[in-house]
Scaffold this active site. Structure first.
Site, PDB file in Angstrom:
ATOM      1  N   ARG A 158     -12.853   8.276   8.246  1.00 52.20           N
ATOM      2  CA  ARG A 158     -13.842   7.242   8.585  1.00 52.20           C
ATOM      3  C   ARG A 158     -14.551   6.717   7.324  1.00 52.20           C
ATOM      4  O   ARG A 158     -15.510   7.325   6.830  1.00 52.20           O
ATOM      5  CB  ARG A 158     -14.908   7.801   9.534  1.00 52.20           C
ATOM      6  CG  ARG A 158     -14.422   8.011  10.952  1.00 52.20           C
ATOM      7  CD  ARG A 158     -15.534   8.432  11.882  1.00 52.20           C
ATOM      8  NE  ARG A 158     -16.111   9.722  11.580  1.00 52.20           N
ATOM      9  CZ  ARG A 158     -15.555  10.902  11.882  1.00 52.20           C
ATOM     10  NH1 ARG A 158     -14.375  10.957  12.469  1.00 52.20           N
ATOM     11  NH2 ARG A 158     -16.173  12.037  11.586  1.00 52.20           N
ATOM     12  N   THR A 159     -14.020   5.610   6.776  1.00 51.47           N
ATOM     13  CA  THR A 159     -14.624   4.932   5.624  1.00 51.47           C
ATOM     14  C   THR A 159     -14.446   3.443   5.878  1.00 51.47           C
ATOM     15  O   THR A 159     -13.868   3.039   6.897  1.00 51.47           O
ATOM     16  CB  THR A 159     -13.881   5.285   4.322  1.00 51.47           C
ATOM     17  OG1 THR A 159     -12.523   4.839   4.458  1.00 51.47           O
ATOM     18  CG2 THR A 159     -13.900   6.774   4.013  1.00 51.47           C
ATOM     19  N   TYR A 186       0.845  -1.204   0.000  1.00 57.32           N
ATOM     20  CA  TYR A 186       0.000   0.000   0.000  1.00 57.32           C
ATOM     21  C   TYR A 186       0.875   1.247   0.000  1.00 57.32           C
ATOM     22  O   TYR A 186       0.703   2.153  -0.816  1.00 57.32           O
ATOM     23  CB  TYR A 186      -0.920  -0.008   1.222  1.00 57.32           C
ATOM     24  CG  TYR A 186      -1.835   1.195   1.286  1.00 57.32           C
ATOM     25  CD1 TYR A 186      -2.971   1.268   0.476  1.00 57.32           C
ATOM     26  CD2 TYR A 186      -1.566   2.267   2.143  1.00 57.32           C
ATOM     27  CE1 TYR A 186      -3.808   2.379   0.525  1.00 57.32           C
ATOM     28  CE2 TYR A 186      -2.400   3.373   2.190  1.00 57.32           C
ATOM     29  CZ  TYR A 186      -3.519   3.434   1.384  1.00 57.32           C
ATOM     30  OH  TYR A 186      -4.342   4.533   1.417  1.00 57.32           O
TER      31      TYR A 186
HETATM   32  P1  NAP Z   1     -13.085   2.776   0.640  1.00 59.29           P
HETATM   33  O1  NAP Z   1     -14.166   3.277   1.502  1.00 59.29           O
HETATM   34  O2  NAP Z   1     -12.559   1.401   0.841  1.00 59.29           O
HETATM   35  O3  NAP Z   1     -13.521   2.984  -0.875  1.00 59.29           O
HETATM   36  C1  NAP Z   1     -12.667   2.557  -1.906  1.00 59.29           C
HETATM   37  C2  NAP Z   1     -13.354   2.825  -3.227  1.00 59.29           C
HETATM   38  O4  NAP Z   1     -12.468   2.372  -4.266  1.00 59.29           O
HETATM   39  C3  NAP Z   1     -14.667   2.046  -3.377  1.00 59.29           C
HETATM   40  O5  NAP Z   1     -15.563   2.807  -4.142  1.00 59.29           O
HETATM   41  C4  NAP Z   1     -14.215   0.828  -4.173  1.00 59.29           C
HETATM   42  O6  NAP Z   1     -15.234   0.223  -4.941  1.00 59.29           O
HETATM   43  C5  NAP Z   1     -13.204   1.493  -5.084  1.00 59.29           C
HETATM   44  N1  NAP Z   1     -12.350   0.531  -5.781  1.00 59.29           N
HETATM   45  C6  NAP Z   1     -11.479  -0.355  -5.258  1.00 59.29           C
HETATM   46  N2  NAP Z   1     -10.929  -1.087  -6.255  1.00 59.29           N
HETATM   47  C7  NAP Z   1     -11.470  -0.631  -7.415  1.00 59.29           C
HETATM   48  C8  NAP Z   1     -11.312  -0.976  -8.774  1.00 59.29           C
HETATM   49  N3  NAP Z   1     -10.487  -1.964  -9.180  1.00 59.29           N
HETATM   50  N4  NAP Z   1     -12.019  -0.288  -9.709  1.00 59.29           N
HETATM   51  C9  NAP Z   1     -12.860   0.706  -9.338  1.00 59.29           C
HETATM   52  N5  NAP Z   1     -13.069   1.056  -8.060  1.00 59.29           N
HETATM   53  C10 NAP Z   1     -12.379   0.395  -7.114  1.00 59.29           C
HETATM   54  O7  NAP Z   1     -11.794   3.716   0.749  1.00 59.29           O
HETATM   55  P2  NAP Z   1     -11.649   5.286   1.049  1.00 59.29           P
HETATM   56  O8  NAP Z   1     -11.201   5.417   2.433  1.00 59.29           O
HETATM   57  O9  NAP Z   1     -12.827   6.025   0.555  1.00 59.29           O
HETATM   58  O10 NAP Z   1     -10.368   5.576   0.129  1.00 59.29           O
HETATM   59  C11 NAP Z   1     -10.399   6.365  -1.044  1.00 59.29           C
HETATM   60  C12 NAP Z   1      -8.974   6.736  -1.397  1.00 59.29           C
HETATM   61  O11 NAP Z   1      -8.391   7.463  -0.302  1.00 59.29           O
HETATM   62  C13 NAP Z   1      -8.059   5.539  -1.629  1.00 59.29           C
HETATM   63  O12 NAP Z   1      -7.205   5.803  -2.727  1.00 59.29           O
HETATM   64  C14 NAP Z   1      -7.264   5.433  -0.341  1.00 59.29           C
HETATM   65  O13 NAP Z   1      -6.008   4.823  -0.532  1.00 59.29           O
HETATM   66  C15 NAP Z   1      -7.142   6.885   0.036  1.00 59.29           C
HETATM   67  N6  NAP Z   1      -6.878   7.096   1.466  1.00 59.29           N
HETATM   68  C16 NAP Z   1      -7.800   6.780   2.400  1.00 59.29           C
HETATM   69  C17 NAP Z   1      -7.519   7.001   3.751  1.00 59.29           C
HETATM   70  C18 NAP Z   1      -8.518   6.699   4.844  1.00 59.29           C
HETATM   71  O14 NAP Z   1      -8.179   6.890   6.029  1.00 59.29           O
HETATM   72  N7  NAP Z   1      -9.730   6.277   4.552  1.00 59.29           N
HETATM   73  C19 NAP Z   1      -6.271   7.523   4.131  1.00 59.29           C
HETATM   74  C20 NAP Z   1      -5.335   7.842   3.147  1.00 59.29           C
HETATM   75  C21 NAP Z   1      -5.665   7.619   1.819  1.00 59.29           C
HETATM   76  P3  NAP Z   1     -16.143  -1.038  -4.383  1.00 59.29           P
HETATM   77  O15 NAP Z   1     -17.253  -0.427  -3.590  1.00 59.29           O
HETATM   78  O16 NAP Z   1     -16.592  -1.719  -5.641  1.00 59.29           O
HETATM   79  O17 NAP Z   1     -15.225  -1.877  -3.547  1.00 59.29           O
END
Ligand code: NAP
Length: 238
Positions: free
Chosen positions: A195-196, A161
């Site tokens: 928070r996700t 990651y």
């Molecule tokens: P999340 O709630 O797990 O959502 C991830 C999203 O990405 C979902 O819509 C998922 O779709 C989609 N996804 C995963 N693989 C995919 C693929 N092959 N094709 C299309 N869509 C795909 O995560 P989040 O927290 O919102 O994260 C969003 C971004 O923020 C990510 O890049 C993550 O690395 C970054 N980020 C998050 C945090 C945090 O604390 N949450 C911190 C730093 C960075 P499905 O619903 O189909 O699975």
């Protein structure tokens, strides 16, 4: 051109930070295409934004599938004739609790395919249209965990990651350097711990806080920054 004529594509927009970025761009007046690998969840999210009075449509898009990327971008361009902003938000975290010395090939491959290669191919797919328009904003959703200072003190944790985000940061710099002077601005953003489903319910930040900077970067005025990493609208070290 006014914001209401601009078109944005957000990947992984069916939930989490991506959905909130789509909502934020809709509130700025853009028409938002919600990329989602499940058509049903994309349409459900687009309906939700539509009920809120925002202009949103869904497009099936699996960022780990080159053909899906090609097809989705072609569909957006044929429907709207332009594409002004791309937010590479879709991401996976598959190696929590792992260490760099032992993490398996499949986790490394799947992580890089989604977090780096998918974003890269999407950039390649949209840049020709952005160059023709002499306007484009690309936002790569990265993480503090990919920053080199953080990697150095990491003890080898979350290896795939982290390194996928380190590489995404470097891709941001490469593209920004290549596109300098063409009004296609490319930046990366760390949303913080949000928070996700990925961040968990114990995270300190809301999706609104996580989405604010990506929305700002996707709507930067001409002459805005390019090739930088931001958090809360402030530059961060790589
Ligand atoms: P999340 O709630 O797990 O959502 C991830 C999203 O990405 C979902 O819509 C998922 O779709 C989609 N996804 C995963 N693989 C995919 C693929 N092959 N094709 C299309 N869509 C795909 O995560 P989040 O927290 O919102 O994260 C969003 C971004 O923020 C990510 O890049 C993550 O690395 C970054 N980020 C998050 C945090 C945090 O604390 N949450 C911190 C730093 C960075 P499905 O619903 O189909 O699975």
């Amino acid at each position: 051109m006014s914001a209401s004529q601009r078109i944005a594509l957000v990947t992984g927009a069916n939930r989490g930070i991506g959905l909130e970025i789509a909502r934020g761009l809709g509130r700025e007046g853009l028409t938002v295409v919600l990329g989602a690998r499940s058509q049903a969840s994309g349409e459900e999210a687009a309906r939700m934004l539509d009920v809120e009075g925002l202009s949103a449509v869904a497009e099936t898009l699996d960022v780990s599938d080159a053909k899906s990327i090609e097809r989705a971008v072609a569909a957006v361009l044929s429907r709207f004739g332009r594409l002004d902003a791309l937010v590479n938000n879709a991401g996976v975290l598959l190696d929590a609790g792992e260490r760099a010395s032992v993490v398996g090939f499949e986790k490394i491959r799947a992580t890089f395919e989604t977090n780096l290669v998918g974003a890269w191919l999407l950039c390649q797919a949209v840049i020709p249209a952005m160059r023709r328009q002499s306007y484009g904003r690309i936002v790569n959703v990265s993480s503090d965990m990919g920053s080199l200072a953080d990697v150095q003190g990491s003890g080898g944790s979350w290896p795939a990651y982290r390194l996928s985000k380190t590489a995404l940061n470097a891709l941001t710099m490469l593209l920004a350097s290549e596109l300098r002077g063409e009004n296609v601005l490319v930046n990366a953003v760390s949303p913080g711990w949000v928070r996700t489903r990925m961040g968990g319910q114990g995270a300190p930040r809301s999706v609104e806080q996580g989405a604010d900077t990506p929305v700002w970067l996707a709507t930067l005025p001409d002459g805005g920054p390019s090739g930088r990493l931001f958090r809360d609208r402030q530059p961060l070290d790589w």
